[in-house]
Design an enzyme around this catalytic site. Structure first.
Site, mmCIF file in Angstrom:
data_model
loop_
_atom_site.group_PDB
_atom_site.id
_atom_site.type_symbol
_atom_site.label_atom_id
_atom_site.label_comp_id
_atom_site.label_asym_id
_atom_site.label_seq_id
_atom_site.Cartn_x
_atom_site.Cartn_y
_atom_site.Cartn_z
ATOM 1 N N TYR A 192 0.863 -1.246 0.172
ATOM 2 C CA TYR A 192 -0.056 -0.230 0.046
ATOM 3 C C TYR A 192 0.865 1.154 -0.171
ATOM 4 O O TYR A 192 0.820 2.150 -0.866
ATOM 5 C CB TYR A 192 -1.036 -0.051 1.273
ATOM 6 C CG TYR A 192 -1.698 1.202 1.162
ATOM 7 C CD1 TYR A 192 -2.756 1.574 0.495
ATOM 8 C CD2 TYR A 192 -1.196 2.246 2.266
ATOM 9 C CE1 TYR A 192 -3.444 2.857 0.686
ATOM 10 C CE2 TYR A 192 -2.004 3.601 2.511
ATOM 11 C CZ TYR A 192 -3.020 3.682 1.562
ATOM 12 O OH TYR A 192 -3.703 4.719 1.832
ATOM 13 N N LYS A 251 1.245 4.335 -2.954
ATOM 14 C CA LYS A 251 0.896 5.660 -2.682
ATOM 15 C C LYS A 251 2.200 6.625 -3.151
ATOM 16 O O LYS A 251 2.067 7.638 -3.716
ATOM 17 C CB LYS A 251 0.490 5.926 -1.395
ATOM 18 C CG LYS A 251 -0.822 5.426 -1.303
ATOM 19 C CD LYS A 251 -1.875 5.846 -2.100
ATOM 20 C CE LYS A 251 -3.288 5.157 -1.984
ATOM 21 N NZ LYS A 251 -4.250 5.679 -2.849
#
Length: 260
Positions: free
Chosen positions: A153, A157
């Site tokens: 994750y 990002k």
């Protein structure tokens, strides 16, 4: 910003839902994209009834390959010109890398990176040709450092932030503004999906969705910043990381990610 058409992915909940209300309330037409058609239809009816705007609904699962192209083709076949693109759809997964499901992480990369890139390409090219438009990519303060226990994750990002800053530079001369929205911990359904409610990060205080969207909307209107970090504490933390050794930053992130 008046009389625009705004396409919002992940529009049925959380940040996307509040963006939908915010833009519709300001008089903009919206194109609502999410997996749940029932929720989208209900939202479209609500927005049209409350704000006297036009709300289009596109059911799509961005975890599926080719979904972005289908969205683009549906928009163009209906002669809709997207002035503002909000790439909001995304999700996370908590756990040590060797224990998490690779299928979920591949889906995450598809949604957080691939679909966002495709939609930026399809609609961004049109904006460049028109010499006008805005793209807001929802990243995270996670983009500024590695993230043990949410390794994939955080990496997705970081990609979103890097891409957004690069496109902001490329397209500025063409009249297209590209921004990365980097909220910190925010009270949405995302934390439930990522299993973060028990982490020290979420126990230390979170912003509301309304606060995040309000700050983003204000900055979009000013059209000055390529990176939007809502909240003073989040801005301080993101700035301070630049002066710390990466190994130390990684250890700190590990500590705040751990469950209480």
């Amino acid at each position: 910003m008046k009389n625009k058409t705004v396409l919002i992915t992940g529009a049925s909940s959380g940040i996307g839902l509040h963006f939908s209300h915010k833009f519709a309330q300001a008089g903009h037409n919206v194109v609502l994209v999410a997996r749940s058609e029932d929720k989208l239809l209900s939202l479209a009816t609500e927005l049209e009834g409350n704000y006297n705007i036009k709300a289009h609904v596109i059911k799509a699962d961005l975890a599926e390959m080719g979904a972005s192209r289908v969205i683009y083709e549906q928009v163009t076949s209906n002669d809709i010109e997207v002035d503002i693109l909000i790439n909001n759809a995304g999700f996370g997964l908590f756990g040590e890398f060797e224990q998490t499901e690779i299928e979920k992480e591949v889906e995450m990369i598809q949604v957080n990176i691939t679909a966002l890139t495709e939609l930026s390409k399809y609609f961004g090219k049109e904006m460049v040709n028109r010499k006008n438009g805005q793209i807001l990519n929802v990243a995270s303060t996670a983009a500024f450092q590695p993230g043990p226990l949410m390794a994939v994750y955080y990496a997705t990002k970081a990609y979103v932030l890097s891409l957004s800053e690069a496109l902001a530079n490329e397209w500025e001369e063409h009249g297209v503004q590209v921004m990365a929205l980097c909220p910190g911990a925010t009270k949405t359904g995302f934390s439930d999906t990522a299993q973060l409610q028990e982490s020290k990060l979420f126990q230390s205080g979170v912003m509301t969705v309304e606060e995040v969207v309000e700050e983003a909307y204000k900055q979009m209107a000013h059209q000055k910043k390529a990176v939007i970090i809502p909240g003073f504490k989040n801005r301080m933390l993101a700035g301070s990381i630049r002066f710390m050794p990466r190994k130390m930053v990684t250890k700190i992130v590990r500590k705040v990610q751990e469950r209480i």
